[in-house]
Every structure is written in C-alpha cells, then in structure tokens.
Design a protein around this motif. Structure first.
Motif, PDB file in Angstrom:
ATOM      1  N   GLY A 100       0.816  -1.204   0.000  1.00 33.16           N
ATOM      2  CA  GLY A 100       0.000   0.000   0.000  1.00 33.16           C
ATOM      3  C   GLY A 100       0.845   1.246   0.000  1.00 33.16           C
ATOM      4  N   HIS A 101       0.170   2.374   0.093  1.00 28.17           N
ATOM      5  CA  HIS A 101       0.842   3.666   0.119  1.00 28.17           C
ATOM      6  C   HIS A 101       0.757   4.242   1.522  1.00 28.17           C
ATOM      7  N   TYR A 102       1.888   4.774   1.996  1.00 26.94           N
ATOM      8  CA  TYR A 102       1.954   5.281   3.367  1.00 26.94           C
ATOM      9  C   TYR A 102       2.578   6.675   3.358  1.00 26.94           C
ATOM     10  N   ALA A 103       1.890   7.618   4.007  1.00 29.39           N
ATOM     11  CA  ALA A 103       2.428   8.964   4.172  1.00 29.39           C
ATOM     12  C   ALA A 103       3.291   8.974   5.432  1.00 29.39           C
ATOM     13  N   ILE A 104       4.594   9.084   5.239  1.00 31.86           N
ATOM     14  CA  ILE A 104       5.524   9.040   6.369  1.00 31.86           C
ATOM     15  C   ILE A 104       5.616  10.399   7.049  1.00 31.86           C
ATOM     16  N   GLY A 105       5.514  11.428   6.270  1.00 32.57           N
ATOM     17  CA  GLY A 105       5.598  12.780   6.800  1.00 32.57           C
ATOM     18  C   GLY A 105       5.468  13.758   5.660  1.00 32.57           C
ATOM     19  N   LEU A 111       5.819   3.652  -0.816  1.00 34.28           N
ATOM     20  CA  LEU A 111       4.964   2.703  -1.513  1.00 34.28           C
ATOM     21  C   LEU A 111       5.539   1.308  -1.294  1.00 34.28           C
ATOM     22  N   VAL A 112       4.708   0.385  -0.831  1.00 31.31           N
ATOM     23  CA  VAL A 112       5.122  -0.993  -0.584  1.00 31.31           C
ATOM     24  C   VAL A 112       4.359  -1.897  -1.543  1.00 31.31           C
ATOM     25  N   VAL A 113       5.089  -2.722  -2.285  1.00 27.68           N
ATOM     26  CA  VAL A 113       4.487  -3.629  -3.266  1.00 27.68           C
ATOM     27  C   VAL A 113       4.951  -5.046  -2.975  1.00 27.68           C
ATOM     28  N   GLY A 354      -0.733  -2.234 -11.186  1.00 25.67           N
ATOM     29  CA  GLY A 354      -2.104  -2.486 -10.768  1.00 25.67           C
ATOM     30  C   GLY A 354      -2.553  -1.525  -9.691  1.00 25.67           C
ATOM     31  N   ILE A 355      -1.674  -1.268  -8.729  1.00 24.02           N
ATOM     32  CA  ILE A 355      -1.998  -0.314  -7.660  1.00 24.02           C
ATOM     33  C   ILE A 355      -2.169   1.085  -8.238  1.00 24.02           C
TER      34      ILE A 355
END
Length: 680
Positions: A100-105, A111-113, A354-355
């Motif tokens: 998924g996609h993560y807002a770190i700051g 982005l993790v695939v 795909g994401i």
C-alpha cells in the motif's frame, strides 16, 4: 505518467473502491496484457527520462543464510526513522503492514508492493519518494529470492531517480543513498566472487592473491578500484583518502588499498602493461585481459598530483568524487540487468502498475462524481427490476430512487433525458464502444511497446559499438604514434649511414593486395581455381558462413583487410619456422631480428581461458576440421586465434591450428563472429 504517491495523496477515494474495481474490470480488457503494457511503459519512462531518470543503480547479491526481503525491510525502516527524527514537528508513521501507500511525513511517502511467488520466493518493492528544495527524489529498493540452478539467490537492487531530470543530469546529481552503505556494512554482499563493502578493503602481502583473483574474476560487473599507498607512514591516511574518493560509487565498485609494504609485490605480480606505481589509483573495469597489452588502455589511473590538488583536510573534494564515481554509476545504469534480476523487477513493477491504475481510476471516478453527483441512494424495500420495467415512460410523475439514479446516469453519459428502454440500449452500446476502444488502445500500446523495446535494444547496441570503436581508435592511435616514432628514428639513422636508399619501402605486389571481402579471402585460402599461392603455407578448412555474416554486417571490408594481415603473418611465420626459427607465433611477433609480416602482439591469443576450456559446450565450439594427415579424426581443438577488433557481442575472430612441425602448414578452421564465452 502521474506518480502513484502524488495521485493517492491528492485523492483519497476509499468510499468508491468497490465501484472502481467493477469499472476497472469492465474497461481494462485482459488484465494481464494491460498490466504488462503499463509496466513496460513505466519502465520505459524511467529508462528514457520521460518521468524520471535513473542516476544510480546497485545490484547486491547476499550470501547464503541471509534474507534479502528481511534485510531490505529492516534497513528501509531504519533509514526512514532517521529521516523522521530530523523532522520532530511533524507527525509521522514509519510502521506499515502489507502493501500500500503510506504517508511518512510532509514531503516523504512510501509505496510498498508485494509480488510473492510463494513462501520460498518472496519479492518486495519499497519505493521512497522524498520532495525537498533540491528536487523530487525516488529511491526504489527491490528485494527478493531469485530462483537459480544454485538455489535461492538473495538479491537486493537499489535505484535512485531524479524526477524531471534527464540521464546526464541525474548521473551528475545523484549520489549513492545512505541505505546502500548501511546494507554493505551490515550484511555480506558480493558481485561474482568480489566482496562489496561500504569502506575500502586493506590489502597486505597475504591478500595479494585474493586481490589479483578479484581483478581477474570474469563474472564480476563492478569496477575494482586499487590504490597503492605512497609511503608506510601514510597507509591509514591513504585509506581515508580512497574512502572519500569512492563515496560516490559505493555499491558499484570494490575499493582496495594496498599498504606500502605490499605495494611493490603487488605491482610485480601484474603484467608490465597493467602495472602502476605507489601514489596512483587505478580502476579495473570488468573483463580484464592480462595477456593482452592493449587491454591496459581501458583501465584508467588517477595520478598523485591530480589527487593532491583535490585534497581538503585529508579528504577528496566533492567535484573529483563525482567525476570518479560517475563513470562507474553510468556503466551500471546503462548496462543490461541479469535475466533473473530483470524478471524480479518486472514482476514488482507489474504489481505496482495495478496499484497505480486502481488509484488513478479512483481519482477520475471521484472527480466525475463530484462534478455530476448522483441522487442520494435510499433504501428500497419493495421495488425490484420488474417494477422499473413496468413503469411507463409517459408517467413522469411516477418516481423512485432507482429511476432517479438511472435517469441521472443516462443524462450524464448520453446527454439527454431518458425515454426507456431505448436509452438503456443506447447506454449499452456506448459502454460496449468504450470497452472496444480501450481494447484497441491496449493492443496499440502493446505494439508500440514492442517497437520501442526494439529501438531501445538497438540504441544500447549502437552505444556499445561506439564505445568499442572509441577504444579501438585509442589503441590504434597509440600504435600509430609508436610506429611513426620508430619510422622517424630509423629513417634518420639510415640517412646518417650514408645509405638513404635503404629507407625506401617498396609497395606490395598486386597479388598480395588485401581482398575486398572476407568471403573473397576465404576463397583465396580454399583449394580450387581461385586459390592464392599463400596456400602453400596457410589453408582454410572451415565453411564460409561466418565470412558471409561478417561481410553482411560490415560491408566496408574493414575485417577483410585485418584478417588478410593475419593470414600473411601466419604465412611468414611458417616460412620462418621452416628456415630455422625456433619458437611459437607469439614469440615470432616479438622477434625483431626475424624478417616477416607482423601484427601487434595484442591482436593474438595463443590459448583460450580456462573458463572457456572448462565449459564443455564452449570448448566444443572451438573444435574444427583439419585434414586426416594432421589428425586421424579430422578435427582438432583450436585455441590460438587472432582478434582484430576489441570487444563487442559480434567481435569477429580467426582460429587456427599450427602444424608447421608436421605438414609444414597452418590450418584456419574458423573465421566468423565471436564464439561463446563470458563476454558474449
């Protein structure tokens, strides 16, 4: 192509996720083909610099017992925590769970695939996107267990892209990310048999053989940087200097500092052509050929005065660091990745596509709904599809939530008020046409992708040929300068000897002129009406397929001239042997007292490498026909060969067998493209 992180950060459309999936399935056509096409164009944008340009790439092979995925995830977490620690005022989250996609700051996204084949072959992509005043930087960490004949290969690939830059700008500005150094300091990584480290390795007398083996390793792709300490009391300071010099090439070079007590022994162990002196730093590119003096020109060295001018407080200044590291980074960025690594990256990029596609569709759907909102959905307990069908169009007063939503949808897509059921048929036709358009566009994209892929491959091939030509030009220029000097000195001496006429060199007779094609050369050496009197000493026993292929690829005839010189060398060598010269062809090339045609010794190889000879299939390629008077089985392994060109995937060769001691002749068994070895 909009970045997935940017797209997701602008549009949070989780409420429309289910509808989006339905529309994706309806509008995409065959998912696998679309994903493959999108994945290709994503890769193409990276390679071509449309979206971003790769300025750094490293391929790290971990030793057995280590997990590439675990190592990558641990180091990504540590790296991000370090970045977040510098931003105390921001609320940031470094932990993640699954793809998924993560807002770190602020200005920092992840982005993790996942693209796992099974539990034994996990694959991960961690893409860190960071925006700061100097640009938008994308660090991609690919990690996975790659299936090979030796078992699971634990591999990590790190790439750094600079958004909005072309290849040259990226190579000039990008530096190895900190995560590469920490990976190398924490885990055992290698390139072939060469150990990759975050800091230079120290070499003393006991490690000289290991260093020589690393330089000569035919399987390595990283450059080997060797620095000879200028003095015993400067050993430790010299290591710090070399460490600062190679900061910009960590992960793509293996650096070694030979301490002063081992420098002389190491230099003596090198061939004369490849030696260098204390205080110098030499970069050995892959595929070193110690037995070829001409090979030395490829491996550049940095002299002590140049280095000294760039020293600041015992460290190399950044401009020289960048210049020194840029060449090594360029080779890795422009080189073709190993097949197993390329496969891992393609699978991860396909999953990422795909994401990205789902996120972009979510954003488009959400935007369209915001412009043309549908009536609020209300629970309907009794009305069904049959109720709708029975509703007469001439009864506009009759209304229901279902009818209102269908009316709004028809007005939105067809642009007119509904008159059921005709408008439903029109809507069905509209959707069918759009799906067909998407399918056609997908097919066209696939065709275009194939064309662009072929063009890219051609560009890579042409770039390599250009580099090979530049190298050959440098070798030829050096030989020409040496020959001109020798001629000038010899003519001056002859003039001083009061016999200036001896300085005149008569031209070749017409029958010894070079043929215009390699095919014609082969005919000259084959028995028949067209045979040349050179066949008294040199005979061709192979087939002419290789010669014809050379002529098709190089119609200028450059190789016909080159190989004719080698034929004349073989002829005059055989004559010299029969007239009393006692030695092999390589000795003949260096014997100035022996008259006869000569070529640069670097164009001749008396033997094949052990790597080739130990490979049954490769060595079998070098078995060629000879008369039964030479060998009872009418075939023989031919190791000796001439190499008129330097190095590319075609690089024509001439293989021969010396039987002057037997039949008085030399037999050429093969003239054609480069046979299989580690370089091809």
């Amino acid at each position: 192509m909009t970045d997935v992180g940017e797209e997701l950060s602008r549009k949070a459309c989780s409420a429309a996720e289910r509808d989006t999936q339905v529309w994706c399935a309806a509008m995409s056509g065959p998912t696998s083909k679309l994903e493959q096409t999108c994945s290709f164009f994503y890769a193409l944008c990276q390679e071509g610099g449309w979206r971003m340009a790769i300025g750094y790439r490293a391929v790290l092979r971990l030793t057995r017992g280590q997990s590439a995925v675990a190592a990558a995830e641990e180091q990504v977490r540590t790296w991000l925590k370090g970045k977040v620690g510098k931003r105390p005022a921001q609320q940031a989250r470094v932990d993640w769970d699954g793809p998924g996609h993560y807002a770190i700051g602020r200005g920092l996204e992840l982005l993790v695939v996942h693209a796992d084949h099974d539990e034994q072959t996990p694959r991960r992509l961690y893409r860190i996107i960071e925006a700061n005043p100097s640009g938008r930087w994308i660090v991609s960490v690919y990690a996975g267990t790659l299936v090979s004949k030796r078992g699971g290969e634990q591999t990590i690939v790190v790439e750094v892209d600079l958004s909005g830059a072309d290849r040259e700008a990226a190579l000039a500005k990008v530096a190895p990310p900190k995560i590469v150094r920490t990976l190398l300091d924490t885990y055992d990584a290698s390139d072939g048999s060469v150990q990759l480290t975050g800091t230079p390795n120290v070499v003393r007398s006991a490690q000289i053989e290991d260093l020589l083996a690393a330089i000569a390793d035919p399987n390595r792709t990283a450059s080997v940087v060797v620095a000879l300490s200028p003095a015993r009391d400067l050993d430790d300071a010299w290591r710090k200097v070399v460490g600062s010099l190679t900061r910009q090439s960590v992960g793509v070079t293996a650096a070694y500092v030979v301490y002063h007590d081992a420098a002389e022994a190491f230099a003596e162990a090198l061939p004369v052509s490849h030696r260098f002196h204390p205080g110098q730093i030499r970069t050995f590119l892959p595929d070193v050929e110690f037995d070829s003096p001409s090979d030395a020109i490829r491996h550049r060295w940095l002299a002590l005065p140049t280095l000294t001018r760039s020293l600041q407080r015992g460290r190399v200044a950044e401009p020289l660091q960048r210049r020194h590291g840029e060449d090594a980074r360029r080779r890795f960025v422009e080189a073709q990745l190993p097949a197993d690594v390329q496969r891992m990256i393609e699978l991860l990029r396909r999953s990422e596509t795909g994401i990205e596609r789902a996120a972009r569709v979510q954003a488009i759907v959400a935007k369209a709904r915001a412009v043309t909102p549908l009536p609020a959905q209300q629970p309907v307990a009794t009305e069904s599809a049959s109720d709708i069908a029975q509703s007469a169009p001439e009864a506009p007063a009759a209304s229901s939530p279902w009818r209102e939503r269908i009316t709004a949808m028809l007005r939105r897509w067809l642009g007119r008020d509904p008159a059921l059921p005709k408008e439903l048929d029109d809507l069905d036709t509209f959707i069918e046409a759009k799906v067909a358009e998407v399918q056609v566009a997908t097919d066209q994209l696939a065709e275009a992708a194939g064309s662009v892929e072929n063009l890219q491959a051609e560009v890579v091939r042409l770039r390599r040929e250009r580099e090979d030509m530049e190298l050959e030009w440098a070798v030829a220029l050096e030989a020409r300068q040496n020959a001109d000097r020798d001629n000038t000195v010899l003519r001056r001496r002859l003039a001083a000897s009061r016999q200036p006429g001896d300085a005149y060199v008569e031209p070749d007779t017409e029958d010894w002129a070079a043929p215009s094609t390699v095919e014609e050369l082969v005919r000259r050496l084959t028995a028949g009406d067209d045979e040349h009197h050179v066949t008294a000493r040199v005979v061709f026993t192979g087939d002419d397929d290789g010669a014809i292929e050379i002529d098709r690829r190089y119609p200028s005839g450059v190789y016909a001239t080159a190989f004719w010189l080698h034929v004349r060398v073989l002829h005059d060598y055989a004559e010299a042997r029969l007239n009393g010269f006692n030695g092999g062809l390589h000795m003949y090339l260096g014997a100035d007292a022996v008259a006869g045609t000569k070529c640069p010794p670097g164009q001749h190889a008396a033997k094949e490498s052990q790597t080739v000879l130990n490979n049954t299939r490769w060595s079998a390629e070098r078995v060629f026909s000879v008369p039964t008077t030479v060998r009872e089985g009418a075939t023989v392994l031919m190791e000796a060969h001439f190499k008129p060109t330097w190095r590319d995937t075609f690089a024509p060769r001439l293989y021969y067998y010396d039987d002057v001691a037997g039949t008085g002749k030399v037999y050429i068994g093969y003239i054609g493209r480069h046979l299989t070895n580690t370089q091809t």
